[in-house]
Write a protein that holds these residues in place. Structure first.
Motif, PDB file in Angstrom:
ATOM      1  N   GLN A 147      80.470  47.846  22.661  1.00 52.27           N
ATOM      2  CA  GLN A 147      79.927  46.633  22.177  1.00 52.27           C
ATOM      3  C   GLN A 147      79.102  46.117  23.429  1.00 52.27           C
ATOM      4  OE1 GLN A 147      80.450  46.491  18.885  1.00 52.27           O
ATOM      5  NE2 GLN A 147      80.937  44.408  18.819  1.00 52.27           N
ATOM      6  N   PRO A 148      77.787  45.835  22.844  1.00 50.48           N
ATOM      7  CA  PRO A 148      76.995  45.048  23.685  1.00 50.48           C
ATOM      8  C   PRO A 148      77.042  43.891  24.277  1.00 50.48           C
ATOM      9  CG  PRO A 148      76.036  44.927  21.463  1.00 50.48           C
ATOM     10  CD  PRO A 148      77.329  45.646  21.420  1.00 50.48           C
ATOM     11  N   ASN A 149      76.730  43.515  25.645  1.00 51.08           N
ATOM     12  CA  ASN A 149      77.096  42.252  26.170  1.00 51.08           C
ATOM     13  C   ASN A 149      75.797  41.593  25.930  1.00 51.08           C
ATOM     14  OD1 ASN A 149      78.342  40.415  27.904  1.00 51.08           O
ATOM     15  ND2 ASN A 149      77.069  40.813  29.567  1.00 51.08           N
ATOM     16  N   VAL A 150      74.743  42.139  25.937  1.00 55.08           N
ATOM     17  CA  VAL A 150      73.434  41.558  25.507  1.00 55.08           C
ATOM     18  C   VAL A 150      72.679  42.228  24.492  1.00 55.08           C
ATOM     19  CG1 VAL A 150      71.157  40.694  26.447  1.00 55.08           C
ATOM     20  CG2 VAL A 150      73.054  40.700  27.910  1.00 55.08           C
ATOM     21  N   ARG A 151      72.043  41.525  23.510  1.00 51.30           N
ATOM     22  CA  ARG A 151      70.981  42.275  22.654  1.00 51.30           C
ATOM     23  C   ARG A 151      69.751  41.604  22.647  1.00 51.30           C
ATOM     24  NH1 ARG A 151      75.052  41.294  18.366  1.00 51.30           N
ATOM     25  NH2 ARG A 151      76.403  43.310  18.071  1.00 51.30           N
ATOM     26  N   VAL A 152      68.916  42.413  22.887  1.00 47.89           N
ATOM     27  CA  VAL A 152      67.278  42.129  23.032  1.00 47.89           C
ATOM     28  C   VAL A 152      66.692  42.525  21.801  1.00 47.89           C
ATOM     29  CG1 VAL A 152      65.178  42.265  24.224  1.00 47.89           C
ATOM     30  CG2 VAL A 152      67.395  42.220  25.527  1.00 47.89           C
ATOM     31  N   THR A 153      66.404  41.682  20.754  1.00 48.33           N
ATOM     32  CA  THR A 153      65.445  41.989  19.533  1.00 48.33           C
ATOM     33  C   THR A 153      63.923  41.579  19.648  1.00 48.33           C
ATOM     34  OG1 THR A 153      67.671  41.402  18.221  1.00 48.33           O
ATOM     35  CG2 THR A 153      65.712  41.527  17.131  1.00 48.33           C
ATOM     36  N   VAL A 154      63.427  42.688  19.530  1.00 46.60           N
ATOM     37  CA  VAL A 154      62.044  42.651  19.473  1.00 46.60           C
ATOM     38  C   VAL A 154      61.511  42.380  17.892  1.00 46.60           C
ATOM     39  CG1 VAL A 154      59.523  43.624  20.006  1.00 46.60           C
ATOM     40  CG2 VAL A 154      61.783  43.852  21.498  1.00 46.60           C
ATOM     41  N   ILE A 166      57.729  32.461  12.098  1.00 42.40           N
ATOM     42  CA  ILE A 166      56.920  31.480  12.751  1.00 42.40           C
ATOM     43  C   ILE A 166      55.871  32.638  13.617  1.00 42.40           C
ATOM     44  CG2 ILE A 166      58.671  29.988  13.362  1.00 42.40           C
ATOM     45  CD1 ILE A 166      59.395  31.009  15.677  1.00 42.40           C
ATOM     46  N   CYS A 167      55.194  33.028  12.797  1.00 38.10           N
ATOM     47  CA  CYS A 167      53.811  34.030  13.126  1.00 38.10           C
ATOM     48  C   CYS A 167      53.054  33.436  14.346  1.00 38.10           C
ATOM     49  CB  CYS A 167      53.085  34.293  11.921  1.00 38.10           C
ATOM     50  SG  CYS A 167      54.209  35.059  10.443  1.00 38.10           S
ATOM     51  N   GLU A 168      52.924  32.162  14.068  1.00 39.27           N
ATOM     52  CA  GLU A 168      51.825  31.733  15.090  1.00 39.27           C
ATOM     53  C   GLU A 168      52.299  31.775  16.712  1.00 39.27           C
ATOM     54  OE1 GLU A 168      54.492  28.385  13.590  1.00 39.27           O
ATOM     55  OE2 GLU A 168      53.256  29.888  12.669  1.00 39.27           O
ATOM     56  N   THR A 169      53.779  32.142  16.916  1.00 36.21           N
ATOM     57  CA  THR A 169      54.392  32.344  18.057  1.00 36.21           C
ATOM     58  C   THR A 169      54.537  33.693  18.431  1.00 36.21           C
ATOM     59  OG1 THR A 169      56.687  32.180  17.353  1.00 36.21           O
ATOM     60  CG2 THR A 169      55.447  30.175  17.946  1.00 36.21           C
ATOM     61  N   GLU A 170      53.976  34.776  17.671  1.00 37.44           N
ATOM     62  CA  GLU A 170      54.221  36.114  17.893  1.00 37.44           C
ATOM     63  C   GLU A 170      53.703  36.634  19.196  1.00 37.44           C
ATOM     64  OE1 GLU A 170      56.377  38.140  16.849  1.00 37.44           O
ATOM     65  OE2 GLU A 170      57.060  37.277  14.713  1.00 37.44           O
ATOM     66  N   PRO A 171      54.275  37.608  19.920  1.00 39.61           N
ATOM     67  CA  PRO A 171      55.274  38.305  19.453  1.00 39.61           C
ATOM     68  C   PRO A 171      56.436  37.603  19.983  1.00 39.61           C
ATOM     69  CG  PRO A 171      53.636  39.682  20.969  1.00 39.61           C
ATOM     70  CD  PRO A 171      53.026  38.369  20.766  1.00 39.61           C
ATOM     71  N   ASN A 172      57.560  37.474  19.250  1.00 41.43           N
ATOM     72  CA  ASN A 172      58.793  36.914  19.501  1.00 41.43           C
ATOM     73  C   ASN A 172      59.782  37.735  19.966  1.00 41.43           C
ATOM     74  OD1 ASN A 172      57.823  34.223  18.916  1.00 41.43           O
ATOM     75  ND2 ASN A 172      57.989  34.689  16.926  1.00 41.43           N
ATOM     76  N   ILE A 173      60.643  37.663  20.906  1.00 44.55           N
ATOM     77  CA  ILE A 173      61.939  38.226  21.064  1.00 44.55           C
ATOM     78  C   ILE A 173      63.038  37.310  21.033  1.00 44.55           C
ATOM     79  CG2 ILE A 173      60.706  40.068  22.321  1.00 44.55           C
ATOM     80  CD1 ILE A 173      62.522  38.527  24.796  1.00 44.55           C
ATOM     81  N   THR A 174      64.280  37.877  20.554  1.00 46.11           N
ATOM     82  CA  THR A 174      65.520  37.053  20.749  1.00 46.11           C
ATOM     83  C   THR A 174      66.512  37.880  21.717  1.00 46.11           C
ATOM     84  OG1 THR A 174      65.305  36.395  18.571  1.00 46.11           O
ATOM     85  CG2 THR A 174      67.602  36.170  19.596  1.00 46.11           C
ATOM     86  N   VAL A 175      67.118  36.915  22.654  1.00 53.64           N
ATOM     87  CA  VAL A 175      67.999  37.392  23.797  1.00 53.64           C
ATOM     88  C   VAL A 175      69.339  36.729  23.245  1.00 53.64           C
ATOM     89  CG1 VAL A 175      68.660  37.634  25.957  1.00 53.64           C
ATOM     90  CG2 VAL A 175      66.366  37.640  25.326  1.00 53.64           C
TER      91      VAL A 175
END
Length: 134
Positions: free
Chosen positions: A26-33, A73-82
């Protein structure tokens, strides 16, 4: 080539079991691009490559890197979620290779949110949905 011994086979088995367990951990952290069309055209591939490079350097197996669709929220791309286990996910905006390396070092590895790069994700607009009356 010499014969393979029982001990050699045992070492191969233990190594394989260990590597397989790491992949299914199980991941402790997920980084989504976020790599929708808008993200890709804004540079999400460069960001993904930098994340993968930093992950390789870290030697950590409890961090998973994922690709996902646009957040809307395309105007803020590229977005990532941590997403760190047990904490609310944090969305970072207008990322590039340099910024993602900072986020990886400080947030992913050291749990320090870089608020100067975060964005509030708007709640979905449910006002256009109609409800059925009984």
């Amino acid at each position: 080539m010499g014969k393979i011994t029982i001990e050699d086979l045992q070492r191969i088995k233990e190594k394989t079991l260990h590597e397989t367990a790491l992949r299914h951990q199980q991941p402790n952290v997920r980084v989504t691009v976020h790599m929708g069309d808008c993200g890709i055209s804004a540079g999400a591939r460069e960001v993904m490559n930098a994340v993968i490079e930093e992950l390789g350097k870290s030697g950590r197996h409890d961090i998973h890197v994922l690709a996902s669709d646009c957040l809307g929220i395309c105007e803020t791309e590229p977005n990532i979620t941590v997403a760190v286990a047990g904490q609310n996910p944090v969305v970072y905006q207008k990322m590039n290779a340099e910024k993602i390396r900072q986020v990886f070092e400080r947030h992913v590895l050291n749990n320090e949110v870089l608020t100067e790069h975060t964005v509030e994700v708007p709640e979905p607009d449910n006002s256009t949905q109609t409800s059925k009356e009984a």
